[in-house]
Design a protein around this motif. Structure first.
Motif, PDB file in Angstrom:
ATOM      1  N   UNK A 177     -10.385 -11.754 -11.782  1.00 55.77           N
ATOM      2  CA  UNK A 177     -11.761 -11.433 -11.855  1.00 55.77           C
ATOM      3  C   UNK A 177     -11.746 -10.035 -11.434  1.00 55.77           C
ATOM      4  N   UNK A 178     -12.964  -9.692 -10.594  1.00 57.67           N
ATOM      5  CA  UNK A 178     -13.454  -8.144 -10.405  1.00 57.67           C
ATOM      6  C   UNK A 178     -13.947  -8.191  -8.861  1.00 57.67           C
ATOM      7  N   UNK A 179     -13.368  -7.300  -8.064  1.00 55.80           N
ATOM      8  CA  UNK A 179     -14.152  -6.636  -6.910  1.00 55.80           C
ATOM      9  C   UNK A 179     -14.401  -5.366  -7.083  1.00 55.80           C
ATOM     10  N   UNK A 180     -15.636  -4.876  -7.271  1.00 55.54           N
ATOM     11  CA  UNK A 180     -15.892  -3.526  -7.462  1.00 55.54           C
ATOM     12  C   UNK A 180     -17.343  -3.283  -6.779  1.00 55.54           C
ATOM     13  N   UNK A 181     -17.379  -2.030  -6.119  1.00 51.78           N
ATOM     14  CA  UNK A 181     -18.407  -1.654  -5.073  1.00 51.78           C
ATOM     15  C   UNK A 181     -18.598  -2.927  -4.185  1.00 51.78           C
ATOM     16  N   UNK A 182     -17.644  -3.151  -3.352  1.00 55.29           N
ATOM     17  CA  UNK A 182     -17.752  -4.354  -2.434  1.00 55.29           C
ATOM     18  C   UNK A 182     -17.514  -4.079  -1.026  1.00 55.29           C
ATOM     19  N   UNK A 211      -9.613  -4.150  -8.914  1.00 57.02           N
ATOM     20  CA  UNK A 211      -9.865  -4.110  -7.439  1.00 57.02           C
ATOM     21  C   UNK A 211     -10.267  -2.359  -7.398  1.00 57.02           C
ATOM     22  N   UNK A 212     -11.397  -2.173  -7.325  1.00 59.99           N
ATOM     23  CA  UNK A 212     -11.866  -0.843  -7.284  1.00 59.99           C
ATOM     24  C   UNK A 212     -13.118  -0.824  -6.474  1.00 59.99           C
ATOM     25  N   UNK A 213     -13.316   0.360  -5.706  1.00 58.67           N
ATOM     26  CA  UNK A 213     -14.407   1.032  -4.895  1.00 58.67           C
ATOM     27  C   UNK A 213     -14.457  -0.599  -3.834  1.00 58.67           C
ATOM     28  N   UNK A 214     -13.408  -0.698  -3.066  1.00 60.41           N
ATOM     29  CA  UNK A 214     -13.649  -1.928  -2.277  1.00 60.41           C
ATOM     30  C   UNK A 214     -13.219  -1.304  -0.783  1.00 60.41           C
ATOM     31  N   UNK A 224      -5.983  -4.777   3.959  1.00 59.96           N
ATOM     32  CA  UNK A 224      -5.833  -5.265   2.763  1.00 59.96           C
ATOM     33  C   UNK A 224      -4.167  -5.707   2.900  1.00 59.96           C
ATOM     34  N   UNK A 225      -3.834  -7.354   2.487  1.00 59.68           N
ATOM     35  CA  UNK A 225      -2.676  -7.747   2.470  1.00 59.68           C
ATOM     36  C   UNK A 225      -2.199  -8.021   0.951  1.00 59.68           C
ATOM     37  N   UNK A 226      -1.201  -7.456   0.373  1.00 60.77           N
ATOM     38  CA  UNK A 226      -0.934  -7.823  -0.950  1.00 60.77           C
ATOM     39  C   UNK A 226       0.546  -8.540  -0.873  1.00 60.77           C
ATOM     40  N   UNK A 227       0.438  -9.642  -1.356  1.00 57.16           N
ATOM     41  CA  UNK A 227       1.860 -10.822  -1.398  1.00 57.16           C
ATOM     42  C   UNK A 227       2.068 -10.953  -2.596  1.00 57.16           C
ATOM     43  N   UNK A 228       3.293 -10.389  -3.046  1.00 55.17           N
ATOM     44  CA  UNK A 228       3.597 -10.389  -4.423  1.00 55.17           C
ATOM     45  C   UNK A 228       2.538 -10.133  -5.514  1.00 55.17           C
ATOM     46  N   UNK A 229       2.875 -10.426  -6.871  1.00 52.10           N
ATOM     47  CA  UNK A 229       1.780  -9.880  -7.794  1.00 52.10           C
ATOM     48  C   UNK A 229       2.141  -8.782  -8.305  1.00 52.10           C
ATOM     49  N   UNK A 230       1.150  -8.441  -9.175  1.00 51.80           N
ATOM     50  CA  UNK A 230       1.275  -6.979  -9.830  1.00 51.80           C
ATOM     51  C   UNK A 230      -0.287  -6.539  -9.640  1.00 51.80           C
ATOM     52  N   UNK A 231      -0.484  -5.711  -9.127  1.00 52.40           N
ATOM     53  CA  UNK A 231      -1.893  -5.061  -8.452  1.00 52.40           C
ATOM     54  C   UNK A 231      -2.153  -3.824  -8.843  1.00 52.40           C
ATOM     55  N   UNK A 232      -3.209  -3.409  -9.108  1.00 57.64           N
ATOM     56  CA  UNK A 232      -3.865  -1.913  -9.037  1.00 57.64           C
ATOM     57  C   UNK A 232      -5.001  -1.873  -8.293  1.00 57.64           C
ATOM     58  N   UNK A 233      -4.657  -0.982  -7.151  1.00 51.95           N
ATOM     59  CA  UNK A 233      -5.959  -0.580  -6.381  1.00 51.95           C
ATOM     60  C   UNK A 233      -6.202   0.702  -6.632  1.00 51.95           C
ATOM     61  N   UNK A 234      -7.675   0.895  -6.924  1.00 51.04           N
ATOM     62  CA  UNK A 234      -8.265   2.399  -7.148  1.00 51.04           C
ATOM     63  C   UNK A 234      -9.578   2.694  -6.082  1.00 51.04           C
ATOM     64  N   UNK A 235      -9.574   3.620  -5.340  1.00 49.42           N
ATOM     65  CA  UNK A 235     -10.820   3.942  -4.392  1.00 49.42           C
ATOM     66  C   UNK A 235     -10.958   2.917  -3.616  1.00 49.42           C
ATOM     67  N   UNK A 236      -9.960   2.396  -2.834  1.00 55.05           N
ATOM     68  CA  UNK A 236     -10.139   1.394  -1.845  1.00 55.05           C
ATOM     69  C   UNK A 236     -10.258   2.129  -0.537  1.00 55.05           C
ATOM     70  N   UNK A 237     -10.887   1.414   0.480  1.00 57.55           N
ATOM     71  CA  UNK A 237     -11.179   2.212   1.827  1.00 57.55           C
ATOM     72  C   UNK A 237     -10.791   1.188   3.118  1.00 57.55           C
ATOM     73  N   UNK A 238      -9.753   1.617   3.872  1.00 60.21           N
ATOM     74  CA  UNK A 238      -9.585   0.768   5.110  1.00 60.21           C
ATOM     75  C   UNK A 238     -10.132   1.674   6.196  1.00 60.21           C
ATOM     76  N   UNK A 255       0.173  -0.298  -7.748  1.00 59.63           N
ATOM     77  CA  UNK A 255      -0.070   0.975  -8.155  1.00 59.63           C
ATOM     78  C   UNK A 255      -1.586   1.265  -7.252  1.00 59.63           C
ATOM     79  N   UNK A 256      -1.532   2.079  -6.303  1.00 53.94           N
ATOM     80  CA  UNK A 256      -2.473   2.617  -5.561  1.00 53.94           C
ATOM     81  C   UNK A 256      -2.987   3.906  -5.710  1.00 53.94           C
ATOM     82  N   UNK A 257      -4.392   4.189  -6.252  1.00 59.30           N
ATOM     83  CA  UNK A 257      -4.499   5.657  -6.345  1.00 59.30           C
ATOM     84  C   UNK A 257      -6.063   5.979  -5.797  1.00 59.30           C
TER      85      UNK A 257
END
Length: 431
Positions: A177-182, A211-214, A224-238, A255-257
């Motif tokens: 799915x999509x998480x964007x501006x969350x 997963x963008x702008x989260x 953010x906890x990432x367990x396995x998988x192939x994930x792209x993270x963009x414009x995330x904030x902790x 890949x996190x940018x």
């Protein structure tokens, strides 16, 4: 004609200066965090819930902005169902029942907020605190490096079926799915038997998931906890979590940018508190290292520790390293800022300092600023080999002792901070 040419050159020079941006750290001609984020969520009243979400959601469901929803206990989206959330919708996690939302393997969440109308997950307490509620789990069927094809999350959730908490498989391009501006606020509840929830857990999630702008703020566990998988993270904030901002494990390919971790010694937990923790396993006996090891490729990140008195906070032990790298991992950081840590990076003591190991751990065009040391092996105070390796001019790394006010555009603005580097403020140093 000559005057026209001169005027044109001056215009182009002025236009270029206005639109210039620093290449290291988070980037953007404008502050992309200025419109949809909230750095003072404790001052926002989201109102009382008007609808309750509980148990299993077994058919396609849409949450509407006109309602405010309460996550009562463990809520699961199951049976290949899609949960769609309108922009501007507020979902509140219940404190007493440890509200949480799990998107089970095979189901999807479409939470596509807008820059002007983000989707909010927050606490239902009047005085909000870290760890008020559980968090969000997204489970997919992308690979991990654990033995077997499936694993399960175990945080004391109460699923109606084991498959609702299982993840992993052989589909790296799957779509959850999509998480964007969350925004996710005050999650990460601590449980006696199972430890800390994370604000957002991505387990076995495939690379078609967006997963963008989260933004995860004030999580008591990891952001953010990432367990396995192939994930792209963009414009995330902790933002000011208690434990790790970004934790990658069990064969994650990520890949996190253009993302940021904002820490402060006055909120961070006393143990295990880092911007990034990168590992391939917790227990070597439980993973299959013939499978992929964790591989994190990060570019244009900013890892910053906001302190009122950094020297004193380091002396009394409130500040730790920004990045911890465990054995059998691949890590590449490029054009990333690490500012205000003790030290910047620590390598696990089991990592041998040789060409083979260091070829897996890459730092290029970095900006190490105001750190009490740069790259060390755990338990070793002599880091000459590492300094000589990463200090080689071929890597173009920069070391500085710049003050925060001079380094970042507007770091301490309470409502709309700007963590981009000031233009032309990077000055090379060998210190």
């Amino acid at each position: 004609m000559k005057n026209f040419t001169q005027i044109l050159c001056l215009f182009l020079l002025a236009f270029g200066s206005i639109n210039a941006q620093q290449e290291k750290g988070i980037v953007g001609y404008n502050n992309w965090m200025s419109s949809w984020t909230e750095f003072q969520p404790n001052k926002v009243d989201y109102g009382e819930p008007t609808q309750i979400l509980s148990g299993d959601i077994t058919e396609d469901t849409k949450l509407l902005k006109k309602n405010t929803y309460l996550l009562l206990g463990s809520v699961f989206v199951t049976d290949s169902t899609t949960l769609t959330i309108e922009p501007g919708t507020v979902i509140i996690g219940d404190f007493k029942t440890n509200g949480s939302l799990t998107i089970s393997n095979g189901s999807k969440i479409i939470a596509e907020g807008l820059e002007t109308d983000p989707i909010i997950f927050t606490s239902n307490r009047g005085v909000k605190k870290q760890g008020d509620w559980g968090g969000i789990f997204i489970l997919g069927d992308a690979p991990t490096n654990k033995f077997g094809n499936e694993s399960a999350i175990d945080f004391g959730l109460k699923p109606s079926s084991y498959k609702n908490v299982s993840y992993g498989g052989d589909c790296p391009d799957s779509n959850s799915g999509i998480l964007k501006y969350v925004r996710i606020e005050y999650a990460g509840k601590r449980t006696k038997e199972y430890g800390y929830f994370s604000g957002l857990t991505l387990a076995g999630v495939g690379h078609q998931t967006v997963i963008e702008n989260v933004m995860v703020s004030y999580s008591y566990g990891n952001s953010f906890s990432v367990i396995g998988g192939e994930v792209k993270l963009d414009k995330t904030i902790s933002n000011r979590c208690s434990r790790n901002d970004y934790e990658f494990n069990f064969g994650t390919q990520c890949k996190i940018t253009n993302s940021i971790a904002i820490r402060t010694p006055y909120i961070s937990g006393s143990e295990g508190s880092k911007c990034m923790y990168v590992a391939s396993y917790d227990n070597l006996d439980k993973v299959d290292l013939t499978k992929k090891r964790t591989d994190v490729q990060a570019e244009n990140m900013t890892l910053v520790n906001v302190s009122n008195n950094l020297t004193n906070d380091i002396e009394i032990g409130l500040v730790k390293e920004a990045l911890y790298i465990a054995p059998e991992t691949y890590v590449s950081l490029n054009k990333t800022v690490i500012s205000g840590f003790n030290p910047a990076v620590i390598l696990d003591e089991e990592i041998k300092i040789n060409n083979k190991s260091l070829d897996r751990i890459k730092f290029r065009e970095m900006y190490f600023n105001n750190c009490n040391g740069n790259i060390f092996t755990k338990g070793h105070s002599n880091n000459d080999d590492l300094e000589n390796w990463y200090g080689n001019s071929i890597f173009q790394n920069v070391y500085s002792k710049g003050d925060d006010k001079e380094t970042f555009i507007d770091l301490k603005n309470p409502k709309r901070p700007d963590f981009r580097l000031r233009i032309n403020k990077i000055i090379a140093s060998n210190d």
